[in-house]
Write an enzyme that holds these catalytic residues in place. Structure first.
Site, PDB file in Angstrom:
ATOM      1  N   LEU A  38       0.855  -1.199   0.000  1.00 52.67           N
ATOM      2  CA  LEU A  38       0.000   0.000   0.000  1.00 52.67           C
ATOM      3  C   LEU A  38       0.888   1.245   0.000  1.00 52.67           C
ATOM      4  N   GLY A  40       0.854   3.580  -2.742  1.00 54.78           N
ATOM      5  CA  GLY A  40       0.767   4.188  -4.071  1.00 54.78           C
ATOM      6  C   GLY A  40       2.087   4.681  -4.629  1.00 54.78           C
ATOM      7  N   CYS A  42       3.374   7.550  -4.253  1.00 55.22           N
ATOM      8  CA  CYS A  42       4.100   8.294  -3.224  1.00 55.22           C
ATOM      9  C   CYS A  42       5.072   7.392  -2.478  1.00 55.22           C
ATOM     10  N   THR A 143      -7.209   6.275  -8.144  1.00 53.08           N
ATOM     11  CA  THR A 143      -6.271   5.456  -8.927  1.00 53.08           C
ATOM     12  C   THR A 143      -5.002   6.202  -9.325  1.00 53.08           C
ATOM     13  N   GLY A 144      -4.902   7.488  -8.983  1.00 57.25           N
ATOM     14  CA  GLY A 144      -3.636   8.204  -9.093  1.00 57.25           C
ATOM     15  C   GLY A 144      -3.160   8.490 -10.502  1.00 57.25           C
ATOM     16  N   GLY A 180      12.962  18.388 -18.630  1.00 55.11           N
ATOM     17  CA  GLY A 180      11.975  18.953 -17.702  1.00 55.11           C
ATOM     18  C   GLY A 180      12.625  19.405 -16.417  1.00 55.11           C
ATOM     19  N   HIS A 321       0.038  15.348  -0.360  1.00 49.31           N
ATOM     20  CA  HIS A 321      -0.772  15.930   0.720  1.00 49.31           C
ATOM     21  C   HIS A 321      -2.078  16.512   0.196  1.00 49.31           C
ATOM     22  N   HIS A 444      14.518  30.565  20.455  1.00 47.89           N
ATOM     23  CA  HIS A 444      15.779  31.056  19.904  1.00 47.89           C
ATOM     24  C   HIS A 444      16.923  30.144  20.338  1.00 47.89           C
TER      25      HIS A 444
HETATM   26  P1  FAD Z   1      -1.221   7.277  -6.295  1.00 45.55           P
HETATM   27  O1  FAD Z   1      -0.242   7.514  -5.228  1.00 45.55           O
HETATM   28  O2  FAD Z   1      -0.743   7.246  -7.703  1.00 45.55           O
HETATM   29  O3  FAD Z   1      -1.917   5.894  -5.949  1.00 45.55           O
HETATM   30  C1  FAD Z   1      -2.824   5.278  -6.797  1.00 45.55           C
HETATM   31  C2  FAD Z   1      -2.871   3.797  -6.473  1.00 45.55           C
HETATM   32  O4  FAD Z   1      -3.936   3.213  -7.195  1.00 45.55           O
HETATM   33  C3  FAD Z   1      -1.615   3.029  -6.883  1.00 45.55           C
HETATM   34  O5  FAD Z   1      -1.114   2.320  -5.775  1.00 45.55           O
HETATM   35  C4  FAD Z   1      -2.099   2.068  -7.985  1.00 45.55           C
HETATM   36  O6  FAD Z   1      -1.438   0.801  -7.904  1.00 45.55           O
HETATM   37  C5  FAD Z   1      -3.561   1.927  -7.634  1.00 45.55           C
HETATM   38  N1  FAD Z   1      -4.459   1.600  -8.754  1.00 45.55           N
HETATM   39  C6  FAD Z   1      -4.608   2.286  -9.917  1.00 45.55           C
HETATM   40  N2  FAD Z   1      -5.590   1.728 -10.644  1.00 45.55           N
HETATM   41  C7  FAD Z   1      -6.059   0.680  -9.928  1.00 45.55           C
HETATM   42  C8  FAD Z   1      -7.084  -0.273 -10.136  1.00 45.55           C
HETATM   43  N3  FAD Z   1      -7.871  -0.255 -11.218  1.00 45.55           N
HETATM   44  N4  FAD Z   1      -7.265  -1.239  -9.197  1.00 45.55           N
HETATM   45  C9  FAD Z   1      -6.506  -1.294  -8.085  1.00 45.55           C
HETATM   46  N5  FAD Z   1      -5.547  -0.396  -7.828  1.00 45.55           N
HETATM   47  C10 FAD Z   1      -5.330   0.582  -8.727  1.00 45.55           C
HETATM   48  N6  FAD Z   1       4.185  14.572  -3.885  1.00 45.55           N
HETATM   49  C11 FAD Z   1       4.418  15.262  -2.751  1.00 45.55           C
HETATM   50  O7  FAD Z   1       3.489  15.808  -2.162  1.00 45.55           O
HETATM   51  N7  FAD Z   1       5.687  15.361  -2.237  1.00 45.55           N
HETATM   52  C12 FAD Z   1       6.747  14.774  -2.834  1.00 45.55           C
HETATM   53  O8  FAD Z   1       7.869  14.874  -2.340  1.00 45.55           O
HETATM   54  C13 FAD Z   1       6.536  14.048  -4.024  1.00 45.55           C
HETATM   55  N8  FAD Z   1       7.558  13.436  -4.659  1.00 45.55           N
HETATM   56  C14 FAD Z   1       7.321  12.719  -5.787  1.00 45.55           C
HETATM   57  C15 FAD Z   1       8.404  12.117  -6.436  1.00 45.55           C
HETATM   58  C16 FAD Z   1       8.202  11.389  -7.587  1.00 45.55           C
HETATM   59  C17 FAD Z   1       9.367  10.741  -8.271  1.00 45.55           C
HETATM   60  C18 FAD Z   1       6.876  11.234  -8.098  1.00 45.55           C
HETATM   61  C19 FAD Z   1       6.631  10.419  -9.329  1.00 45.55           C
HETATM   62  C20 FAD Z   1       5.803  11.831  -7.473  1.00 45.55           C
HETATM   63  C21 FAD Z   1       6.010  12.576  -6.307  1.00 45.55           C
HETATM   64  N9  FAD Z   1       4.967  13.222  -5.653  1.00 45.55           N
HETATM   65  C22 FAD Z   1       5.208  13.954  -4.526  1.00 45.55           C
HETATM   66  C23 FAD Z   1       3.577  13.139  -6.150  1.00 45.55           C
HETATM   67  C24 FAD Z   1       2.765  12.088  -5.338  1.00 45.55           C
HETATM   68  O9  FAD Z   1       3.436  10.849  -5.379  1.00 45.55           O
HETATM   69  C25 FAD Z   1       1.378  11.943  -5.908  1.00 45.55           C
HETATM   70  O10 FAD Z   1       0.765  13.211  -6.015  1.00 45.55           O
HETATM   71  C26 FAD Z   1       0.516  11.066  -5.002  1.00 45.55           C
HETATM   72  O11 FAD Z   1       1.073   9.788  -4.880  1.00 45.55           O
HETATM   73  C27 FAD Z   1      -0.904  10.949  -5.541  1.00 45.55           C
HETATM   74  O12 FAD Z   1      -1.650  10.163  -4.675  1.00 45.55           O
HETATM   75  P2  FAD Z   1      -2.953   9.351  -5.178  1.00 45.55           P
HETATM   76  O13 FAD Z   1      -3.434   8.618  -3.968  1.00 45.55           O
HETATM   77  O14 FAD Z   1      -3.863  10.245  -5.880  1.00 45.55           O
HETATM   78  O15 FAD Z   1      -2.409   8.316  -6.270  1.00 45.55           O
HETATM   79  P1  NAI Z   2       6.207  19.183 -13.742  1.00 47.56           P
HETATM   80  O1  NAI Z   2       4.942  19.496 -14.443  1.00 47.56           O
HETATM   81  O2  NAI Z   2       6.430  19.679 -12.375  1.00 47.56           O
HETATM   82  O3  NAI Z   2       7.446  19.682 -14.628  1.00 47.56           O
HETATM   83  C1  NAI Z   2       7.600  19.294 -15.964  1.00 47.56           C
HETATM   84  C2  NAI Z   2       8.538  20.277 -16.657  1.00 47.56           C
HETATM   85  O4  NAI Z   2       8.837  19.759 -17.944  1.00 47.56           O
HETATM   86  C3  NAI Z   2       7.910  21.658 -16.853  1.00 47.56           C
HETATM   87  O5  NAI Z   2       8.786  22.652 -16.377  1.00 47.56           O
HETATM   88  C4  NAI Z   2       7.724  21.743 -18.377  1.00 47.56           C
HETATM   89  O6  NAI Z   2       7.860  23.060 -18.873  1.00 47.56           O
HETATM   90  C5  NAI Z   2       8.830  20.837 -18.877  1.00 47.56           C
HETATM   91  N1  NAI Z   2       8.593  20.283 -20.230  1.00 47.56           N
HETATM   92  C6  NAI Z   2       7.446  19.788 -20.725  1.00 47.56           C
HETATM   93  N2  NAI Z   2       7.623  19.368 -22.000  1.00 47.56           N
HETATM   94  C7  NAI Z   2       8.930  19.597 -22.320  1.00 47.56           C
HETATM   95  C8  NAI Z   2       9.734  19.391 -23.485  1.00 47.56           C
HETATM   96  N3  NAI Z   2       9.223  18.848 -24.579  1.00 47.56           N
HETATM   97  N4  NAI Z   2      11.037  19.747 -23.455  1.00 47.56           N
HETATM   98  C9  NAI Z   2      11.560  20.319 -22.329  1.00 47.56           C
HETATM   99  N5  NAI Z   2      10.848  20.541 -21.198  1.00 47.56           N
HETATM  100  C10 NAI Z   2       9.551  20.186 -21.181  1.00 47.56           C
HETATM  101  O7  NAI Z   2       6.291  17.574 -13.782  1.00 47.56           O
HETATM  102  P2  NAI Z   2       7.328  16.576 -13.135  1.00 47.56           P
HETATM  103  O8  NAI Z   2       8.549  17.251 -12.659  1.00 47.56           O
HETATM  104  O9  NAI Z   2       7.436  15.469 -14.119  1.00 47.56           O
HETATM  105  O10 NAI Z   2       6.531  16.050 -11.871  1.00 47.56           O
HETATM  106  C11 NAI Z   2       5.264  15.365 -12.017  1.00 47.56           C
HETATM  107  C12 NAI Z   2       4.403  15.600 -10.815  1.00 47.56           C
HETATM  108  O11 NAI Z   2       4.966  14.997  -9.653  1.00 47.56           O
HETATM  109  C13 NAI Z   2       4.264  17.083 -10.524  1.00 47.56           C
HETATM  110  O12 NAI Z   2       2.903  17.405 -10.534  1.00 47.56           O
HETATM  111  C14 NAI Z   2       4.854  17.300  -9.178  1.00 47.56           C
HETATM  112  O13 NAI Z   2       4.053  18.116  -8.369  1.00 47.56           O
HETATM  113  C15 NAI Z   2       4.929  15.887  -8.572  1.00 47.56           C
HETATM  114  N6  NAI Z   2       6.168  15.817  -7.804  1.00 47.56           N
HETATM  115  C16 NAI Z   2       6.241  16.529  -6.635  1.00 47.56           C
HETATM  116  C17 NAI Z   2       7.408  16.545  -5.919  1.00 47.56           C
HETATM  117  C18 NAI Z   2       7.453  17.343  -4.676  1.00 47.56           C
HETATM  118  O14 NAI Z   2       6.410  17.766  -4.203  1.00 47.56           O
HETATM  119  N7  NAI Z   2       8.621  17.560  -4.092  1.00 47.56           N
HETATM  120  C19 NAI Z   2       8.599  15.816  -6.344  1.00 47.56           C
HETATM  121  C20 NAI Z   2       8.420  15.140  -7.604  1.00 47.56           C
HETATM  122  C21 NAI Z   2       7.239  15.147  -8.275  1.00 47.56           C
END
Ligand code: FAD
Ligand code: NAI
Length: 462
Positions: A38, A40, A42, A143-144, A180, A321, A444
């Protein structure tokens, strides 16, 4: 007769928080996830593993480069990538078990398998999983999202990778190109450049971290450049060609159309994510946007009564969050309550070093709306705790209403930006003015004093 009051499809932060909140409110709940752990995206391939690698890689460079200044002499600091990956994986496993603990505590049924909605009749809602049909009064789609690519580019997770592949590389790439400069691009470039990769980030826009306040993105760019990361801004990717033992990445400047070839052994595509809303039976029944996000009203209800949707699957800020807030709100709505998620005060953080964090309005947004505002600032160089810990880079920027003094936005760059933003969130949630923070005694020496000092600066601005 129904089997459940609520079935949540998806056990990510949105889904599992929704299941736990519903169970606390007395509902009989099941949560289905196709993955056995569990948590996802995240937990498995997002927030947690990326922050674990950011932490390990930072500790390595910090030990190697900075500790000597503090009188700590360590010769020949090195790292073992395999052990770093194991450390990360262990944290994922432990946190996954933590969620299961709460599922057991609140008697939530965990079901492993692909959930499909097989009846959309409100009096007879049904979800099928692993050939078994389950009757329920309500369904939450949680489903994310999933990785997305660009036209003509195939992410094979070998040479052309997504964030998922980048979290499990078993060797440090010599030359890494990231497409990106959003949250993923910046966090991943930090990890791998700290571990020795020569990193180039290609960004279509003329700035990095485009969603952040402009001053923050400028400062972060300069900090990351000093750390050795190369940026090609206003540049788009045209194609990736495999040569005998490397990749040739053709990029094109959007300013003068000049093309350039960059050599890489890995290319990481980080251009955003797409909703995971296909393949579980909702296509003809539940309304989606053109980009595939499930459409909901302000009560997270889809067009089908009894079926709700939350988190990345409905779009907006793709943050764990934010998904959690929506999961809890949906649970409360199903239980008959009237919750409210304030989308104006959802903090966002990029966990680089310095980190950047942001909440509320940016200066650019206020300027273009023609609003009267004041800006207060405190540099970490003027903060006792930051001085002590040798983390003086960056500043806190507080933006207040020019007439009422109410805090409208807070933007921070610095080593402590990630935790500090949550004091701003609490202040803004209670409608605090800069003067309110001025009148609250802060301990402080602490970095939170920098937030208070920025508020004092704004309060006394003419
Ligand atoms: P998800 O976390 O995507 O969960 C969806 C779940 O649904 C999955 O476990 C999947 O297996 C399941 N599922 C899908 N379809 C089905 C189905 N039909 N049947 C059964 N199960 C199914 N966000 C932050 O706030 N802080 C961060 O630091 C951060 N870092 C990130 C780093 C990376 C590399 C990435 C990719 C994302 C990051 N994010 C971060 C974004 C964050 O992970 C997502 O916004 C968050 O997980 C979304 O939550 P969710 O519950 O909507 O979906
Ligand atoms: P993003 O949308 O944050 O950034 C994608 C970047 O790619 C943008 O700056 C865009 O202008 C650029 N881009 C798009 N097409 C391009 C092209 N053809 N050539 C060059 N640049 C291009 O998406 P990202 O970084 O992939 O993250 C996905 C999601 O995951 C985001 O919504 C983010 O909020 C979440 N996430 C959050 C984190 C956190 O909260 N610390 C950490 C990692 C991911």
């Amino acid at each position: 007769m129904t089997d459940y009051d609520l079935i949540v499809i998806g056990g990510g932060p949105g889904g599992y928080k929704c299941a736990i909140a519903s169970a606390k409110l007395g509902l009989k709940v099941a949560c289905i996830d196709k993955n056995s752990i569990l948590g996802g995206t995240c937990l498995r391939v997002g927030c947690i593993p990326s922050k674990a690698l950011l932490h390990s890689s930072y500790q390595y460079v910090h030990t190697k480069n900075d500790l000597s200044k503090l009188g700590i002499k360590i010769k020949g600091a090195s790292f073992d990538l395999k052990e770093m990956l194991e450390y990360k994986d262990a944290r994922v496993q432990e946190l996954g078990k933590g969620i299961e603990y709460f599922f057991n505590l609140y008697k939530i049924t965990k079901i492993n398998g692909l959930g499909k909605i097989t009846s959309f009749d409100q009096s007879n809602l049904e979800v099928s999983v692993e050939g078994k049909a389950l009757k329920t009064k309500n369904i939450v789609i949680a489903t994310g999202s999933d990785v997305s690519s660009l036209p003509g580019i195939n992410i094979d997770e070998k040479n052309i990778i997504s964030s998922t592949g980048a979290l499990s590389l078993t060797e440090v790439p010599k030359k890494l190109v990231l497409i990106g400069a959003g949250a993923i691009g910046l966090e991943m470039s930090s990890i791998w450049s700290r571990l020795g990769s020569e990193v180039t980030v290609v960004e279509f826009l003329d700035r990095i971290a485009a969603a952040m306040d402009g001053e923050l993105s400028k400062s972060l760019l300069s900090s990351l450049q000093k750390q050795g990361i190369k940026f090609l801004l206003s540049t788009k990717i045209e194609e990736i060609k495999q040569s005998s033992n490397s990749l040739n990445v053709k990029v094109c400047s959007t300013k003068d159309n000049q093309t350039n070839i960059i050599e890489a052994d890995k290319v990481l595509i980080a251009v955003g994510r797409k909703p995971c809303t296909d393949g579980f039976g909702i296509d003809d029944k539940i309304k989606k946007s053109n980009s595939g996000f499930v459409q909901v009203n302000n009560r997270y209800e889809t067009n089908v009564k009894g079926i709700f949707a939350i988190g990345d699957a409905i779009g907006g800020a793709m943050l764990a969050h934010k998904a959690e807030e929506e999961g809890i709100a949906a649970a409360e709505i199903i239980a008959g309550q009237s919750p409210h998620v304030d989308y104006e005060i959802i903090p966002s953080v990029i966990y680089t070093h310095p980190a950047v964090s942001s909440i509320g309005k940016t200066e650019e947004a206020l300027k273009s709306a023609g609003r009267k505002y004041k800006v207060g600032k405190c540099r970490f160089a003027a903060n006792g705790r930051a001085k002590i810990t040798d983390d003086t880079e960056g500043f806190v920027k507080v933006i207040t209403c020019g007439t009422t003094d109410t805090i409208l936005g807070v933007h921070i760059i610095g080593a402590y930006a990630d935790t500090l933003i949550n004091e701003a969130a609490v202040a803004m949630a209670y409608g605090a003015a800069a003067e309110d923070i001025y009148r609250i005694c802060h301990s402080h020496p602490d970095v939170n004093e920098a937030f208070r000092d920025a508020c004092i600066d704004a309060f006394f601005k003419k």
